[in-house]
Write a protein that holds these residues in place. Sequence first.
Motif, PDB file in Angstrom:
ATOM      1  N   UNK A 141       0.913  -1.286   0.115  1.00 12.77           N
ATOM      2  CA  UNK A 141      -0.366   0.209  -0.531  1.00 12.77           C
ATOM      3  C   UNK A 141       1.205   1.297  -0.368  1.00 12.77           C
ATOM      4  N   UNK A 142       0.320   2.059  -1.181  1.00 17.26           N
ATOM      5  CA  UNK A 142       1.829   3.211  -1.055  1.00 17.26           C
ATOM      6  C   UNK A 142       0.837   4.549  -1.372  1.00 17.26           C
ATOM      7  N   UNK A 143       0.933   5.842  -1.250  1.00 14.46           N
ATOM      8  CA  UNK A 143       0.264   6.607  -1.516  1.00 14.46           C
ATOM      9  C   UNK A 143       0.326   6.946  -2.583  1.00 14.46           C
ATOM     10  N   UNK A 144       0.478   6.494  -4.116  1.00 15.46           N
ATOM     11  CA  UNK A 144       0.494   6.530  -5.664  1.00 15.46           C
ATOM     12  C   UNK A 144      -0.157   5.715  -6.068  1.00 15.46           C
ATOM     13  N   UNK A 145      -0.895   4.684  -4.910  1.00 11.73           N
ATOM     14  CA  UNK A 145      -1.491   3.505  -6.027  1.00 11.73           C
ATOM     15  C   UNK A 145      -1.081   2.796  -7.103  1.00 11.73           C
ATOM     16  N   UNK A 146       0.702   2.588  -6.676  1.00 15.00           N
ATOM     17  CA  UNK A 146       1.199   1.894  -7.511  1.00 15.00           C
ATOM     18  C   UNK A 146       0.928   0.443  -7.598  1.00 15.00           C
ATOM     19  N   UNK A 147       0.561  -0.412  -8.950  1.00 15.94           N
ATOM     20  CA  UNK A 147       0.214  -1.735  -9.023  1.00 15.94           C
ATOM     21  C   UNK A 147       1.671  -2.650  -8.340  1.00 15.94           C
ATOM     22  N   UNK A 148       2.181  -3.194  -7.227  1.00  9.07           N
ATOM     23  CA  UNK A 148       3.301  -4.133  -7.334  1.00  9.07           C
ATOM     24  C   UNK A 148       2.404  -5.463  -7.115  1.00  9.07           C
ATOM     25  N   UNK A 149       3.339  -6.370  -7.341  1.00  5.38           N
ATOM     26  CA  UNK A 149       2.907  -7.841  -8.187  1.00  5.38           C
ATOM     27  C   UNK A 149       4.100  -8.128  -6.693  1.00  5.38           C
ATOM     28  N   UNK A 150       3.214  -9.124  -6.302  1.00  5.35           N
ATOM     29  CA  UNK A 150       4.386  -9.426  -4.705  1.00  5.35           C
ATOM     30  C   UNK A 150       4.153 -11.074  -5.374  1.00  5.35           C
ATOM     31  N   UNK A 151       5.318 -12.338  -5.191  1.00  4.51           N
ATOM     32  CA  UNK A 151       5.402 -13.319  -5.558  1.00  4.51           C
ATOM     33  C   UNK A 151       6.182 -13.953  -3.943  1.00  4.51           C
ATOM     34  N   UNK A 152       5.640 -14.470  -3.706  1.00  2.00           N
ATOM     35  CA  UNK A 152       6.162 -15.504  -2.197  1.00  2.00           C
ATOM     36  C   UNK A 152       7.067 -16.247  -3.342  1.00  2.00           C
ATOM     37  N   UNK A 153       8.318 -15.993  -3.488  1.00  2.00           N
ATOM     38  CA  UNK A 153       9.257 -16.794  -3.581  1.00  2.00           C
ATOM     39  C   UNK A 153       9.787 -18.330  -2.746  1.00  2.00           C
ATOM     40  N   UNK A 154       9.091 -18.113  -1.936  1.00  2.00           N
ATOM     41  CA  UNK A 154       9.635 -19.567  -1.087  1.00  2.00           C
ATOM     42  C   UNK A 154       8.401 -20.041  -0.300  1.00  2.00           C
ATOM     43  N   UNK A 155       7.949 -21.049   0.027  1.00  2.00           N
ATOM     44  CA  UNK A 155       7.078 -21.056   0.233  1.00  2.00           C
ATOM     45  C   UNK A 155       7.142 -21.086   2.375  1.00  2.00           C
ATOM     46  N   UNK A 156       7.920 -20.741   2.217  1.00  2.00           N
ATOM     47  CA  UNK A 156       8.475 -20.691   4.146  1.00  2.00           C
ATOM     48  C   UNK A 156       9.404 -21.945   4.057  1.00  2.00           C
ATOM     49  N   UNK A 157      10.515 -21.414   4.925  1.00  2.00           N
ATOM     50  CA  UNK A 157      11.662 -22.335   5.845  1.00  2.00           C
ATOM     51  C   UNK A 157      12.311 -22.401   6.973  1.00  2.00           C
ATOM     52  N   UNK A 158      12.657 -23.357   7.930  1.00  2.00           N
ATOM     53  CA  UNK A 158      13.083 -22.826   8.511  1.00  2.00           C
ATOM     54  C   UNK A 158      12.641 -23.790  10.283  1.00  2.00           C
ATOM     55  N   UNK A 159      13.002 -23.809  11.045  1.00  2.00           N
ATOM     56  CA  UNK A 159      12.631 -24.845  12.205  1.00  2.00           C
ATOM     57  C   UNK A 159      11.057 -24.393  12.930  1.00  2.00           C
ATOM     58  N   UNK A 160      11.109 -25.454  14.058  1.00  2.00           N
ATOM     59  CA  UNK A 160       9.536 -25.164  14.255  1.00  2.00           C
ATOM     60  C   UNK A 160       9.559 -24.043  15.375  1.00  2.00           C
ATOM     61  N   UNK A 161      10.124 -23.255  15.574  1.00  2.00           N
ATOM     62  CA  UNK A 161      10.270 -22.061  15.546  1.00  2.00           C
ATOM     63  C   UNK A 161      10.976 -21.246  15.374  1.00  2.00           C
ATOM     64  N   UNK A 162      11.115 -20.794  13.633  1.00  2.00           N
ATOM     65  CA  UNK A 162      11.562 -20.121  13.319  1.00  2.00           C
ATOM     66  C   UNK A 162      10.709 -20.914  12.209  1.00  2.00           C
ATOM     67  N   UNK A 163       9.882 -19.619  11.413  1.00  2.00           N
ATOM     68  CA  UNK A 163      10.224 -20.076   9.554  1.00  2.00           C
ATOM     69  C   UNK A 163      10.679 -18.168   8.670  1.00  2.00           C
ATOM     70  N   UNK A 164      10.889 -18.712   7.839  1.00  2.00           N
ATOM     71  CA  UNK A 164      10.764 -17.205   7.129  1.00  2.00           C
ATOM     72  C   UNK A 164      10.619 -17.186   5.535  1.00  2.00           C
ATOM     73  N   UNK A 165      10.406 -16.205   5.524  1.00  2.00           N
ATOM     74  CA  UNK A 165       9.646 -16.263   4.399  1.00  2.00           C
ATOM     75  C   UNK A 165      10.424 -15.288   3.125  1.00  2.00           C
ATOM     76  N   UNK A 166      10.593 -15.139   1.534  1.00  2.00           N
ATOM     77  CA  UNK A 166      10.832 -13.940   1.114  1.00  2.00           C
ATOM     78  C   UNK A 166       9.576 -13.787  -0.114  1.00  2.00           C
TER      79      UNK A 166
END
Length: 205
Positions: A141-166
Motif C-alpha cells: 500500500x503506497x500513496x501513489x496507488x502503484x500496482x505491485x506484484x508480490x510473489x512468495x518466492x519460497x513457501x516458508x522454511x526453517x524450524x519449529x520456532x522460526x520460519x522465514x519467507x521471501x
Amino acid sequence: MKRMPFEPPTEHYDERIEAIDEQLCDLIKQRKDISNNNPGFPTNQLISAWSEKYNLYEDFLNSVFGQFLNEEVYKPVVEPKGFLKNIPILKSFEKDDLFYSVTFLRQFENASVVHFNVDKDDSDDMPGVFPEHTWFDLSIDDVEGTDYDCRNDEWGGGSRGHISYTFIVSPPLPDDISKIKLVFKECKTPFKTKPTGLEFVIKMD
C-alpha cells in the motif's frame, strides 16, 4: 525461486482436436470474465454429477478445477537482477506468542526482495509434533496507488520456532520507503483461498 522450463510430456498431438482445444481456452476466458476471476469451487454434488454424466473421474475433475484457482502461480516470475543495496527495516508485529518481523529488503534494478520472519517460543512443544503450517500473502500500500506484484518466492522454511519467507516485489520499491505499508494476510493454503482472518500492517516509516 526459478521455475523449471516446461517440456511437453509427449511429442504426439492429434490435430483433429485443435478446434476443441481452442474452444476450451475460450471457455476458460469466459469463465474468468463472468466470475471476475473469482469462481470459487464446484460443490461435491456437481463434481459427482459431471463425473457420471461425462464419464470422467471425480479426482480428475477436482484437479482440473483446482488448477483454475491457481492460475496466478503460472504468471511469469520476475528474477531479481542487478543488485543495488540492502535496506534495513527491523519492523515487527506481535500477536499471542508469535512474533512477525521484516528484517530487511534487498534492492535490485528490476525488483525488491522482502525478508519476512515468524518466530515463536517452542520450548513447550512436544518433540516430533509440528504445528500446522500456514502461508502468507503480501500486498503493498503506497500513496501513489502503484500496482505491485508480490510473489512468495519460497513457501516458508526453517524450524519449529522460526520460519522465514521471501517475497519478490515488482516493480521495485522506491528508495524512500517511508510511505510504504506492507500488508500481510495469513492463509491456510499457499494460494490465498482460505484466509485465517489474521491480517496486519507493517509501516515502513
